[in-house]
Design a protein around this motif. Structure first.
Motif, mmCIF file in Angstrom:
data_model
loop_
_atom_site.group_PDB
_atom_site.id
_atom_site.type_symbol
_atom_site.label_atom_id
_atom_site.label_comp_id
_atom_site.label_asym_id
_atom_site.label_seq_id
_atom_site.Cartn_x
_atom_site.Cartn_y
_atom_site.Cartn_z
ATOM 1 N N CYS A 27 -23.363 1.793 -8.168
ATOM 2 C CA CYS A 27 -22.295 0.790 -8.050
ATOM 3 C C CYS A 27 -21.260 1.182 -6.995
ATOM 4 C CB CYS A 27 -21.579 0.611 -9.393
ATOM 5 S SG CYS A 27 -22.604 -0.137 -10.686
ATOM 6 N N ALA A 44 -24.881 -5.351 -18.833
ATOM 7 C CA ALA A 44 -24.153 -6.486 -18.268
ATOM 8 C C ALA A 44 -22.883 -6.025 -17.546
ATOM 9 C CB ALA A 44 -23.807 -7.485 -19.365
ATOM 10 N N ILE A 45 -22.202 -5.031 -18.112
ATOM 11 C CA ILE A 45 -20.982 -4.508 -17.487
ATOM 12 C C ILE A 45 -21.318 -3.771 -16.194
ATOM 13 C CG2 ILE A 45 -19.127 -2.801 -17.770
ATOM 14 C CD1 ILE A 45 -19.078 -3.636 -20.747
ATOM 15 N N LYS A 77 -21.971 -6.238 -13.527
ATOM 16 C CA LYS A 77 -20.716 -6.832 -13.069
ATOM 17 C C LYS A 77 -19.983 -5.902 -12.097
ATOM 18 C CE LYS A 77 -16.322 -8.674 -14.795
ATOM 19 N NZ LYS A 77 -15.500 -8.940 -16.013
ATOM 20 N N LYS A 80 -21.867 -5.931 -8.691
ATOM 21 C CA LYS A 80 -21.626 -7.146 -7.903
ATOM 22 C C LYS A 80 -20.192 -7.179 -7.355
ATOM 23 C CE LYS A 80 -23.068 -10.044 -11.090
ATOM 24 N NZ LYS A 80 -23.426 -11.335 -11.765
ATOM 25 N N THR A 81 -19.238 -6.740 -8.156
ATOM 26 C CA THR A 81 -17.834 -6.742 -7.730
ATOM 27 C C THR A 81 -17.608 -5.753 -6.588
ATOM 28 O OG1 THR A 81 -17.133 -7.319 -9.967
ATOM 29 C CG2 THR A 81 -15.451 -6.447 -8.485
ATOM 30 N N GLU A 98 -27.308 -9.268 -8.144
ATOM 31 C CA GLU A 98 -27.780 -8.289 -9.126
ATOM 32 C C GLU A 98 -29.252 -7.941 -8.926
ATOM 33 O OE1 GLU A 98 -29.017 -10.795 -13.030
ATOM 34 O OE2 GLU A 98 -26.855 -10.717 -12.637
#
Length: 527
Positions: free
Chosen positions: A35, A248-249, A252, A255-256, A262
């Motif tokens: 991430c 899911a987190i 997120k 992507k942020t 995703e």
């Protein structure tokens, strides 16, 4: 003010070449590395920054209002010390229990509950007309602060992979110094006014310090709102077998931070295959309060066995002394600076005197005044010099965080702890001999800056040695030890000061000598 995950996770997210599969925690660490560090983390740090300002205000606001409110609330020297210490007394009642429950039931609920509660009780303090109401409100502020602080710092750390976690922790800890600058500026703007509003024919009066507390309560309200938009820690969710929510987190965050779809996320199918092997009843069981409580108690067992229990005892003792000295210097500085501002280092006889000589004269006058009855109390308010010096100290306190951020990965935490503690020892011993305003400000600034860094390093050591399932509890325990030190220090400081100025400063120097000794027995790194 602060706590990061430095456990032995997959180093830098590198793929293992052997046949041993990654644990869920190692998979989270690897996914967080994928991430990267981006917009999500910037938003998280901004939210943390607002929350830390609200948290620092719990104790710091008291130290600024003491000179302004001493006549309105008829406070003597010991009552001032008790008011400085009472938030930490409240923290003792909730810190360990909150730490255990946070590891069991999640970080976010305790953060939002604690911050919103601080907002409510700060406004109760703002409306107080007598000393007892103010001190009761500050007690509950401290109680609620303890439920939110450890959880907030742990939450931030658990959104970072282990390659950046140390630096993020130190960055977050530097927010404490920044918060002190902002609080000093706002205190200067507000408390130098002469506001006085009376209701019900004088039955209810709001003075400048009442408005000051009401305005400052807005920080905790804003922090509560911002934290509502931050997700729960994926590491906590994994410990509860909530793999779908954790994935899911992570998606997120990816992507942020990257702006990519995703589908490009290397770990988009994380835990999907293993999910089939998990019975459906597991989720229901995990939602059970009693089951979570039993699991939480079971997870704490390793913390009370060798070698973790020995590490915990050493760090708790060390933090007792560090936080005691830090909060005595920090919370009493505005009062000491006000004394210096209205006196001189040159006596009426033309002789030079040091800080201890001036404080001995002040406490002697204070005692004599308390023996007589006076119909009119004239408060000696802090002037611009006190606030300017507080701002300077705040800026200086930021510097060690940048230095330690560079050195922590190069020379290690233990050498930094020992070196910084020796510097603090020298500064504390020299403070009583300071014979000018510049010397006093310099030594106060150096000492508080180093002590802030020591608190950050001690928390980083805890996070390195304690696993995710006990991390918040371990941090809460060392913070509890530190808060006991703060309580003892702030209550005993005015008592010892009345005896002779040399006594409290010599005692504080001895405390730092103990910290140097304890630091030498800490292990260098986790094996």
């Amino acid at each position: 003010m602060s706590e990061v995950d430095l456990t032995g996770l997959a180093q830098g997210g590198k793929e293992q070449v052997d046949s041993k599969p990654l644990t869920p925690m190692q998979e989270v660490n690897a996914a967080l590395k994928e991430c990267g560090f981006g917009i999500f983390h910037a938003r998280l740090l901004l939210t943390s920054f607002i929350g830390i300002i609200a948290s620092v205000l719990v104790s710091t606001s008291t130290s600024y209002l003491l000179p302004s409110a001493e006549c309105d609330l008829h406070m003597d020297l010991v009552q001032k010390g008790l008011l400085n210490a009472i938030p930490y007394f409240g923290m003792l009642f909730s810190s360990v229990i909150a730490g255990f429950l946070t590891d069991t039931f999640g970080r976010k609920i305790f953060i939002t509950t604690g911050l919103s509660g601080i907002f409510i009780f700060t406004n109760v303090a703002a409306s107080s007309q007598v000393y007892n109401v103010l001190i009761a409100a500050k007690f509950f502020e401290g109680f609620l602060f303890a439920t939110a602080f450890s959880a907030a710092v742990t939450l931030t750390s658990e959104f970072c992979h282990n390659g950046i976690r140390d630096r993020v922790l130190i960055c977050q800890s530097s927010f404490i110094a920044m918060a002190q600058i902002i609080i000093a500026c706002l205190s200067w703007v507000i408390l130098t006014n002469d506001w006085h509003v009376s209701f019900f024919d004088g039955g209810f009066v709001l003075n400048t310090w009442n408005f000051y507390l009401a305005i400052m309560s807005l920080w905790s309200l804003v922090a509560t709102i911002l934290y509502l938009f931050i997700p729960e820690s994926p590491k906590y969710l994994v410990t509860q077998s909530k793999f779908e929510e954790a994935r899911a987190i992570l998606l997120k965050i990816y992507k942020t931070n990257t702006g990519n779809s995703e589908e490009n996320f290397k770990y988009k199918d994380l835990w999907k295959k293993s999910k089939a092997t998990i019975p459906e009843e597991t989720d229901k069981i995990n939602r059970s309060f009693s089951h979570n409580l039993v699991v939480g108690l079971h997870n704490t067992k390793p913390m009370f066995k060798r070698p973790l229990v020995l590490h915990l005892i050493l760090i708790c003792t060390m933090n007792f002394f560090i936080m005691s000295l830090y909060n005595v210097l920090r919370l009493w500085y505005p009062q000491v600076s006000t004394v210096i501002e209205h006196n001189s280092f040159v006596t009426p006889d033309g002789e030079n005197q040091n800080l201890c000589g001036m404080l001995d004269s002040y406490t002697s006058t204070f005692r004599n005044d308390n023996k007589t009855t006076s119909d009119i109390c004239v408060p000696v308010k802090s002037g611009s010099e006190t606030y300017i010096n507080s701002i300077i100290i705040g800026f200086i306190c930021i510097i060690p965080f940048f230095i330690s951020g560079i050195l922590v990965n190069r020379i290690g935490k233990k050498p930094l702890l020992i070196t910084a503690t020796m510097i603090s020892l020298a500064a504390t011993f020299s403070l009583r001999f300071a014979s000018s305003k510049v010397a006093v400000v310099t030594l106060f600034a150096l000492n508080t800056a180093i002590l802030q860094m020591l608190m950050s390093l001690s928390q980083a050591v805890v996070i390195e040695f304690f696993p995710t399932t006990t991390r918040t509890l371990a941090i809460s325990m060392i913070m509890m030890a530190g808060r006991i030190g703060t309580l003892v220090g702030n209550v005993s400081f005015p008592v010892l000061l009345k005896m002779a100025c040399v006594i409290p400063f010599s005692t504080m120097s001895g405390m730092m000598l103990c910290v140097v000794t304890i630091s030498m027995f800490l292990p260098s790194k986790k094996k």
